[in-house]
Design an enzyme around this catalytic site. Structure first.
Site, PDB file in Angstrom:
ATOM      1  CG  LEU A   1      34.224  22.746  12.281  1.00 16.29           C
ATOM      2  CD1 LEU A   1      33.726  21.647  11.342  1.00 16.29           C
ATOM      3  CD2 LEU A   1      35.756  22.695  12.396  1.00 16.29           C
TER       4      LEU A   1
ATOM      5  CB  VAL B   1      23.498  29.755   2.811  1.00 24.28           C
ATOM      6  CG1 VAL B   1      24.526  30.492   3.630  1.00 24.28           C
ATOM      7  CG2 VAL B   1      23.133  28.408   3.430  1.00 24.28           C
TER       8      VAL B   1
ATOM      9  CB  SER C   1      31.064  15.351   5.211  1.00 20.24           C
ATOM     10  OG  SER C   1      30.918  14.285   6.116  1.00 20.24           O
TER      11      SER C   1
ATOM     12  CE1 TYR D   1      26.449  17.286   6.691  1.00 18.22           C
ATOM     13  CE2 TYR D   1      27.550  15.149   6.776  1.00 18.22           C
ATOM     14  CZ  TYR D   1      27.556  16.515   6.999  1.00 18.22           C
ATOM     15  OH  TYR D   1      28.670  17.102   7.528  1.00 18.22           O
TER      16      TYR D   1
ATOM     17  CB  ALA E   1      23.300  13.007  -1.739  1.00 15.91           C
ATOM     18  CB  ALA E   2      24.102  17.823   0.334  1.00 13.07           C
ATOM     19  CE  LYS E   3      28.819  18.963   4.462  1.00 15.59           C
ATOM     20  NZ  LYS E   3      29.001  20.436   4.373  1.00 15.59           N
TER      21      LYS E   3
ATOM     22  CB  ALA F   1      34.038  17.839  19.717  1.00 16.66           C
TER      23      ALA F   1
ATOM     24  NE  ARG G   1      24.505  24.225  16.073  1.00 19.17           N
ATOM     25  CZ  ARG G   1      23.601  25.138  15.822  1.00 19.17           C
ATOM     26  NH1 ARG G   1      23.030  25.781  16.826  1.00 19.17           N
ATOM     27  NH2 ARG G   1      23.251  25.429  14.597  1.00 19.17           N
TER      28      ARG G   1
HETATM   29  P1  NAI Z   1      27.386  23.670  13.754  1.00 19.05           P
HETATM   30  O1  NAI Z   1      25.976  23.223  13.855  1.00 19.05           O
HETATM   31  O2  NAI Z   1      28.161  23.891  15.011  1.00 19.05           O
HETATM   32  O3  NAI Z   1      27.497  24.995  12.895  1.00 19.05           O
HETATM   33  C1  NAI Z   1      26.820  25.151  11.686  1.00 19.05           C
HETATM   34  C2  NAI Z   1      26.372  26.590  11.606  1.00 19.05           C
HETATM   35  O4  NAI Z   1      25.705  26.795  10.333  1.00 19.05           O
HETATM   36  C3  NAI Z   1      25.385  26.972  12.695  1.00 19.05           C
HETATM   37  O5  NAI Z   1      25.852  28.106  13.385  1.00 19.05           O
HETATM   38  C4  NAI Z   1      24.102  27.241  11.948  1.00 19.05           C
HETATM   39  O6  NAI Z   1      23.295  28.267  12.541  1.00 19.05           O
HETATM   40  C5  NAI Z   1      24.607  27.650  10.573  1.00 19.05           C
HETATM   41  N1  NAI Z   1      23.588  27.476   9.546  1.00 19.05           N
HETATM   42  C6  NAI Z   1      22.794  26.387   9.371  1.00 19.05           C
HETATM   43  N2  NAI Z   1      21.955  26.577   8.344  1.00 19.05           N
HETATM   44  C7  NAI Z   1      22.220  27.819   7.860  1.00 19.05           C
HETATM   45  C8  NAI Z   1      21.685  28.581   6.798  1.00 19.05           C
HETATM   46  N3  NAI Z   1      20.676  28.104   6.034  1.00 19.05           N
HETATM   47  N4  NAI Z   1      22.195  29.808   6.548  1.00 19.05           N
HETATM   48  C9  NAI Z   1      23.207  30.301   7.315  1.00 19.05           C
HETATM   49  N5  NAI Z   1      23.726  29.633   8.355  1.00 19.05           N
HETATM   50  C10 NAI Z   1      23.257  28.396   8.633  1.00 19.05           C
HETATM   51  O7  NAI Z   1      28.140  22.576  12.840  1.00 19.05           O
HETATM   52  P2  NAI Z   1      29.688  22.327  12.539  1.00 19.05           P
HETATM   53  O8  NAI Z   1      30.039  21.003  13.058  1.00 19.05           O
HETATM   54  O9  NAI Z   1      30.481  23.503  12.913  1.00 19.05           O
HETATM   55  O10 NAI Z   1      29.667  22.181  10.948  1.00 19.05           O
HETATM   56  C11 NAI Z   1      30.210  23.130  10.052  1.00 19.05           C
HETATM   57  C12 NAI Z   1      30.346  22.496   8.683  1.00 19.05           C
HETATM   58  O11 NAI Z   1      31.255  21.404   8.725  1.00 19.05           O
HETATM   59  C13 NAI Z   1      29.032  21.931   8.149  1.00 19.05           C
HETATM   60  O12 NAI Z   1      28.969  22.144   6.755  1.00 19.05           O
HETATM   61  C14 NAI Z   1      29.164  20.452   8.433  1.00 19.05           C
HETATM   62  O13 NAI Z   1      28.372  19.677   7.587  1.00 19.05           O
HETATM   63  C15 NAI Z   1      30.640  20.252   8.195  1.00 19.05           C
HETATM   64  N6  NAI Z   1      31.178  19.062   8.813  1.00 19.05           N
HETATM   65  C16 NAI Z   1      31.329  19.005  10.169  1.00 19.05           C
HETATM   66  C17 NAI Z   1      31.885  17.877  10.750  1.00 19.05           C
HETATM   67  C18 NAI Z   1      32.146  17.804  12.185  1.00 19.05           C
HETATM   68  O14 NAI Z   1      32.789  16.814  12.614  1.00 19.05           O
HETATM   69  N7  NAI Z   1      31.709  18.764  12.995  1.00 19.05           N
HETATM   70  C19 NAI Z   1      32.243  16.693   9.927  1.00 19.05           C
HETATM   71  C20 NAI Z   1      32.090  16.886   8.530  1.00 19.05           C
HETATM   72  C21 NAI Z   1      31.568  18.036   8.001  1.00 19.05           C
END
Ligand code: NAI
Length: 305
Positions: free
Chosen positions: A19, A74, A152, A165, A167-169, A198, A200
């Site tokens: 995302l 972060v 989330s 997760y 609780a943090a969200k 969709a 990883r």
């Molecule tokens: P993703 O795993 O594809 O991308 C997350 C990115 O954050 C990764 O590139 C990772 O390297 C980076 N990251 C992780 N820890 C980090 C840190 N400490 N400092 C800097 N970068 C860091 O996951 P996705 O699905 O794109 O998720 C993005 C956001 O959306 C997240 O906050 C997730 O919790 C939230 N979310 C996603 C959902 C989904 O259906 N994919 C549903 C609800 C929430």
């Protein structure tokens, strides 16, 4: 009218994948200069690499946009401060912050160790706090800022195996509620995005046919609405599979009980009226809630306040 971000600078955390990458590309396509931040670890937060952010920067540049890669974690405030410094040195301003970085460490609460609870909290909640703190003063000084929190459905409604997760969200929403009040006079608006896509992160959770519906781009279009100049303020927008909805924390009107009924048995006996949401309302602040409760009591005893 087309929504544009020309001359604006946006920081997108966790923009190396999923995302965040899609958010960065969407904002760049609409004219924003982007700090593509990513620690570059795995979905559970292990490891680090600058490659993911650099690839996205290349994509933005080859489409004619401007971007810089940044590998800050972060969770580490000094690294986030350096990121903000780099953005200001490069472009002189920060208009938009998209708090998106995230990891998962799912386990039922019985089996979860507290280190995993803390790490997930550090990335999603304190990571959001760190990034917001690092841009807050510059946004206040310029009297402009648009910030997006990523929440989330796990936080708002719960999900098995995601107590850390979830609780943090939910915490980022509590954080947003007070910032709304403190940021208003400086024209800083904060909204939250509840995505579903969709990536990883959700790869193993979704069926193949559903994955095809859950692309990242429609979610990022919702994010664009939340951080444009004419954005709403304090909204929780859910965006998933091209469906969009808004979540609100709603409080029932409630019921005042006279002194002789202010006991557990009478409260239990009046439960249906206390919990009746037919006249439910979202509160704009804690103060509004207090006024409502006291006014209900004053009306109950026939006292005008
Ligand atoms: P993703 O795993 O594809 O991308 C997350 C990115 O954050 C990764 O590139 C990772 O390297 C980076 N990251 C992780 N820890 C980090 C840190 N400490 N400092 C800097 N970068 C860091 O996951 P996705 O699905 O794109 O998720 C993005 C956001 O959306 C997240 O906050 C997730 O919790 C939230 N979310 C996603 C959902 C989904 O259906 N994919 C549903 C609800 C929430």
């Amino acid at each position: 009218m087309t929504i544009r971000f020309d001359d604006q600078v946006a920081i997108v955390t966790g923009a190396g994948n999923g995302l965040g990458r899609s958010h960065a590309l969407a904002l760049a396509a609409r004219g924003a200069k982007i700090v593509v931040n990513d620690l570059g670890g795995t979905a559970d937060g292990s490891g680090a690499s600058s490659t993911a952010a650099e690839i996205v920067v290349d994509e933005i540049r080859s489409a004619g946009g401007e971007a810089i890669a940044n590998g800050a974690n972060v969770c580490k405030f000094e690294e986030v401060e350096a990121l903000v410094e780099e953005a200001l040195e490069t472009w002189g301003r920060i208009d938009v912050l998209i708090n998106n970085a995230g990891i998962l460490r799912d386990k039922s609460f019985a089996k979860m160790n507290l280190a995993d609870f803390k790490l997930v909290s550090d990335v999603h909640y304190l990571g959001t706090v760190n990034c917001t703190k690092a841009v807050w003063n510059t946004m206040r000084e310029r009297e402009y800022g648009r910030i997006v929190m990523t929440t989330s459905s796990s936080g708002m409604y719960g999900n098995f195996g995601q107590s850390n997760y979830g609780a943090a969200k939910m915490a980022v929403l509590g954080f947003m509620k007070t910032l709304l009040i403190e940021g208003e006079k400086s024209n800083i608006r904060i909204n939250a995005l509840g995505p579903g896509a969709a990536t990883r992160m959700t790869e193993e959770l979704l069926q193949e046919d559903i994955k095809q519906l859950m692309t990242v781009e429609p979610v990022s279009q919702g994010m664009v609405v939340l951080c444009q100049e004419d954005s709403p303020n304090g909204v929780i927008l859910n965006a998933q599979a091209g469906s969009y909805s808004v979540t609100e924390l709603v409080e029932s009107h409630g019921l005042w009980l006279p002194p002789e009924q202010q006991n557990a048995e009478s409260i239990a006996a009046s439960w249906d009226q206390i919990a009746d949401q037919s006249a439910g309302k979202a509160m704009k602040s804690g103060a509004e809630h207090v006024i409502k409760m006291v006014t209900t009591a004053a009306q109950g005893i026939g006292h005008n306040i």
